[in-house]
Design an enzyme around this catalytic site. Structure first.
Site, PDB file in Angstrom:
ATOM      1  N   GLN A   1       0.840  -1.195   0.000  1.00 33.11           N
ATOM      2  CA  GLN A   1       0.000   0.000   0.000  1.00 33.11           C
ATOM      3  C   GLN A   1       0.872   1.240   0.000  1.00 33.11           C
ATOM      4  O   GLN A   1       1.247   1.757   1.042  1.00 33.11           O
ATOM      5  CB  GLN A   1      -0.954  -0.001   1.199  1.00 33.11           C
ATOM      6  CG  GLN A   1      -1.958   1.114   1.102  1.00 33.11           C
ATOM      7  CD  GLN A   1      -3.015   1.041   2.169  1.00 33.11           C
ATOM      8  OE1 GLN A   1      -3.083   0.118   2.961  1.00 33.11           O
ATOM      9  NE2 GLN A   1      -3.859   2.045   2.198  1.00 33.11           N
ATOM     10  N   PHE A   2       1.169   1.722  -1.197  1.00 35.30           N
ATOM     11  CA  PHE A   2       2.046   2.885  -1.324  1.00 35.30           C
ATOM     12  C   PHE A   2       1.411   4.140  -0.739  1.00 35.30           C
ATOM     13  O   PHE A   2       2.105   5.082  -0.364  1.00 35.30           O
ATOM     14  CB  PHE A   2       2.450   3.111  -2.791  1.00 35.30           C
ATOM     15  CG  PHE A   2       1.420   3.788  -3.633  1.00 35.30           C
ATOM     16  CD1 PHE A   2       1.487   5.152  -3.860  1.00 35.30           C
ATOM     17  CD2 PHE A   2       0.377   3.070  -4.204  1.00 35.30           C
ATOM     18  CE1 PHE A   2       0.533   5.792  -4.642  1.00 35.30           C
ATOM     19  CE2 PHE A   2      -0.565   3.686  -4.989  1.00 35.30           C
ATOM     20  CZ  PHE A   2      -0.496   5.054  -5.207  1.00 35.30           C
ATOM     21  N   THR A   3       0.093   4.173  -0.599  1.00 36.73           N
ATOM     22  CA  THR A   3      -0.561   5.370  -0.067  1.00 36.73           C
ATOM     23  C   THR A   3      -0.181   5.649   1.384  1.00 36.73           C
ATOM     24  O   THR A   3      -0.381   6.762   1.865  1.00 36.73           O
ATOM     25  CB  THR A   3      -2.093   5.285  -0.205  1.00 36.73           C
ATOM     26  OG1 THR A   3      -2.564   4.139   0.512  1.00 36.73           O
ATOM     27  CG2 THR A   3      -2.512   5.190  -1.665  1.00 36.73           C
TER      28      THR A   3
END
Length: 146
Positions: free
Chosen positions: A78-80
C-alpha cells in the site's frame, strides 16, 4: 517504511474480481515502502511483528504473539501509506519508492515472512487495484515505522 497492522478474525483481498489471498485469525499488514528503504529494515520489521504481544491470553490480556497462536499473516502492499499532505488537500506520493524497486522489496519481504513464520502467509497482488475485507479483532490497529 510504514506498516499498518490489524489484528483480524479473518481477512481477504481480491484483485480483478478474483480472491488472491485470505487468512483466518492473525494479522493483516499493509506495507508502504519509501524511497531509501532497505530489505534489512523489512527483516527487522517482520522479526518484530512476529513477536508483538497483541493477541489475548486466557485472561484477556495482550500477552500472546502471532507465533504463539499459530496465526496467519496477510501482506498487502500500500504505497498510499507514504503519502504526504504538506500543501493543499490532495495527497503527494513523492516519498514513495518507485514501483519497480518497491515490487522487488515487497517480494523479498514476503519471501522472508514465509521463511520465519510457520503459519499461512497470504498476499495481495503488488500494484493491483485491490479490495480488502476484514473483521478487525478488538479493534486492534497499530502503526510501525522503520
Amino acid at each position: 517504511m510504514k506498516i499498518l497492522i490489524q489484528r483480524v478474525k479473518k481477512a481477504e483481498v481480491t484483485a480483478d474480481g478474483q480472491r488472491c489471498g485470505a487468512i483466518n485469525q492473525g494479522l493483516l499488514i499493509f506495507i508502504g515502502f519509501a524511497k531509501g528503504d532497505q530489505f534489512d529494515s523489512a527483516k527487522k520489521a517482520l522479526d518484530k511483528i512476529k513477536k508483538l504481544r497483541i493477541f489475548s491470553d486466557l485472561k484477556g490480556l495482550m500477552n500472546l504473539s502471532l507465533q504463539d497462536i499459530d496465526g496467519e499473516l496477510l501482506i498487502v502492499s500500500q504505497f498510499t501509506l507514504c503519502a504526504t499532505f504538506k500543501s493543499g488537500n490532495r495527497p503527494g506520493f513523492d516519498p514513495a519508492m518507485p514501483p519497480a524497486q518497491a515490487k522487488k522489496l515487497y517480494e523479498l519481504t514476503v519471501d522472508y515472512a514465509k521463511s520465519i513464520l510457520p503459519g499461512k502467509i497470504a498476499t495481495g497482488i503488488f500494484g493491483s487495484d485491490m479490495q480488502v475485507s476484514l473483521i478487525n479483532d478488538g479493534p486492534c490497529t497499530f502503526m510501525l515505522e522503520f
